[in-house]
Design an enzyme around this catalytic site. Structure first.
Site, PDB file in Angstrom:
ATOM      1  N   TYR A   1       2.098  -2.048  -2.359  1.00  0.00           N
ATOM      2  CA  TYR A   1       0.872  -1.564  -2.977  1.00  0.00           C
ATOM      3  C   TYR A   1       0.878  -1.901  -4.473  1.00  0.00           C
ATOM      4  O   TYR A   1       1.551  -1.261  -5.267  1.00  0.00           O
ATOM      5  CB  TYR A   1       0.719  -0.056  -2.796  1.00  0.00           C
ATOM      6  CG  TYR A   1       0.686   0.410  -1.354  1.00  0.00           C
ATOM      7  CD1 TYR A   1       0.411  -0.467  -0.307  1.00  0.00           C
ATOM      8  CD2 TYR A   1       0.925   1.740  -1.032  1.00  0.00           C
ATOM      9  CE1 TYR A   1       0.382  -0.041   1.004  1.00  0.00           C
ATOM     10  CE2 TYR A   1       0.894   2.184   0.285  1.00  0.00           C
ATOM     11  CZ  TYR A   1       0.626   1.291   1.295  1.00  0.00           C
ATOM     12  OH  TYR A   1       0.609   1.731   2.603  1.00  0.00           O
TER      13      TYR A   1
ATOM     14  N   ARG B   1     -11.163   3.964   5.153  1.00  0.00           N
ATOM     15  CA  ARG B   1     -11.194   3.330   3.828  1.00  0.00           C
ATOM     16  C   ARG B   1     -12.503   3.591   3.096  1.00  0.00           C
ATOM     17  O   ARG B   1     -12.993   2.751   2.353  1.00  0.00           O
ATOM     18  CB  ARG B   1     -10.882   1.841   3.962  1.00  0.00           C
ATOM     19  CG  ARG B   1      -9.641   1.642   4.827  1.00  0.00           C
ATOM     20  CD  ARG B   1      -9.066   0.279   4.854  1.00  0.00           C
ATOM     21  NE  ARG B   1      -7.995   0.230   5.856  1.00  0.00           N
ATOM     22  CZ  ARG B   1      -7.129  -0.759   5.998  1.00  0.00           C
ATOM     23  NH1 ARG B   1      -7.193  -1.805   5.208  1.00  0.00           N
ATOM     24  NH2 ARG B   1      -6.204  -0.710   6.938  1.00  0.00           N
TER      25      ARG B   1
END
Length: 333
Positions: A57, A225
Site C-alpha cells: 500500500y 471501495r
C-alpha cells in the site's frame, strides 16, 4: 465499539478495523499525508484499536504513515495487522510469480507474489521499521504464491510466532483448498477476504469451514471501495488514475442504485449514513469477525467507528436482505 476474538488466538480486535489501503495513495488517486495521519488517530480516539495495512500500500507509505500516527501511544492498546508476499523493488522478482503492473508517478512497476521464507523475513523487518514497533499482532500472506510451497510459508510463520516477532499468523485471498493445505502445518488465525453485500461468495464454503475450525474472517471492501456509500451516484468524481474507474464496471449501477434507494429510508430513520448501515450489516453476518473500513480524513474515520452504535433488529435485517436479494444475483462477483 465492540471487540472480538480473532479465531483461536487471544487477539481482541475492534469489530470495525481501520483499512489502510487508500492512504497509501497508489491506485487511489493519491492522498494527503496530514489527513491520512489524522484519520488513523481519529480512528484510535473513537475506539478503533486495530489497523490493517500492507507493504504494498503506497510501496511502504501506508505503513510509514501508521507508524507516525501511533508514535507515542501505548503500543499494547493498538493492534497492528500487516502483510507480506508482494514484491516490487526488483530484488526478488525473478523468484516469484508475476501478478500485475502497478504505477507510481507515471512509472510502471511490475508486482510479483513471493512467499518464500527468506522474503517473509526480509519484508517483516522492513515493516517493523516503518511501523516503529518490534512486533506485529497479525502477519498475513497477502496473496497466494504458486512458486513457494505452502508448507515453507507456514513453517516460516510458525518460527516467527515462536520468536515473538508476531503474535498470530493469517492469510488473505486463500480459497478453501489452500486453507486446508495450510492447516496441515499451522493453525491459521484468520483469512482476509473480499466480502460485501454485493460479493457473498465466501458464504458457500469458506465461512462454514472457518466457523468449524475457529478461523477468523476479516472482510475487506465491505463498501465495495465506496460504491455502497451512494456518493458516486450523486456528485463524487474519480481521478483518472483511480483504479475504481474500472472496478465499478463489474456491477450493474442501476440495480445497485435501486437497492441503495430502498434502504436509504431505514438509514435516515436511525440518523445514520448509508455507509454506516452497510458496515453494521456486514459486522452482523455469520462468521465475519472484523470488517475493514478505510478513511482518508478524521471525519470519515469517526463516522466509520460510529457505525457500531447502530442497532438493527431482526426484522430490519430481514428487510435489508429481502431488498438485497433483488439485486444480488446479478451484481455478485
Amino acid at each position: 465499539m465492540e471487540y472480538r476474538t480473532l479465531g483461536n488466538t487471544d487477539l481482541q480486535l475492534s469489530a470495525i478495523t481501520y483499512g489502510a489501503f487508500a492512504i497509501g495513495g497508489n491506485m487511489w488517486g493519491g492522498n494527503e499525508k496530514k489527513d491520512s495521519i489524522a484519520a488513523v488517530q481519529a480512528s484510535l480516539d473513537n475506539g478503533v484499536t486495530s489497523i490493517d495495512t500492507a507493504p504494498f500500500y503506497g510501496f511502504g507509505l501506508s505503513e510509514e504513515l501508521i507508524g507516525a500516527a501511533i508514535k507515542g501511544r501505548d503500543r499494547s492498546k493498538v493492534q497492528l495487522l500487516t502483510k507480506f508476499g508482494l514484491v516490487w523493488d526488483g530484488s526478488n522478482q525473478a523468484k516469484g510469480e508475476y501478478f500485475f503492473d502497478a504505477s507510481e508517478n507515471g512509472k510502471t512497476i511490475p508486482v510479483y507474489k513471493l512467499a518464500s521464507k527468506a522474503n517473509i523475513i526480509r519484508e517483516l523487518e522492513a515493516s517493523l521499521k516503518r511501523l516503529g514497533t518490534d512486533y506485529i499482532d497479525l502477519l498475513q500472506l497477502h496473496w497466494p504464491d504458486a512458486t513457494t510451497p505452502v508448507e515453507e510459508t507456514m513453517e516460516a510463520l510458525n518460527t516467527l510466532i515462536s520468536q515473538g516477532k508476531i503474535r498470530a499468523a493469517g492469510v488473505s485471498n486463500y480459497d478453501l483448498a489452500l486453507m486446508k493445505a495450510a492447516g496441515k502445518t499451522i493453525r491459521l488465525a484468520s483469512n482476509q477476504l473480499a466480502y460485501s453485500m454485493l460479493n457473498r461468495s465466501i458464504e458457500k464454503d469458506i465461512v462454514p469451514y472457518a466457523i468449524e475450525h475457529q478461523i477468523g474472517i476479516i472482510a475487506y471492501s465491505p463498501l465495495e471501495r465506496g460504491l455502497l456509500t451512494g456518493k458516486y451516484f450523486r456528485d463524487a468524481a474519480l481521478k483518472a488514475d483511480d483504479h475504481r474507474n474500472g472496478y465499478f464496471g463489474q456491477f450493474s449501477a442501476d440495480k445497485v442504485k435501486t437497492f441503495l434507494d430502498s434502504i436509504t429510508p431505514l438509514a435516515e430513520s436511525k440518523k445514520a449514513s448509508l455507509s454506516q448501515l452497510v458496515l453494521r450489516w456486514t459486522t452482523l453476518q455469520p462468521g465475519i469477525t472484523i470488517v475493514l473500513a478505510g478513511a482518508r480524513n478524521a471525519a470519515q474515520a469517526e463516522q466509520n467507528a460510529q457505525a457500531m452504535n447502530l442497532e438493527l433488529k431482526a426484522e430490519e435485517l430481514g428487510f435489508i436482505n429481502k431488498e438485497l436479494e433483488k439485486v444480488y444475483r446479478e451484481t455478485a462477483v
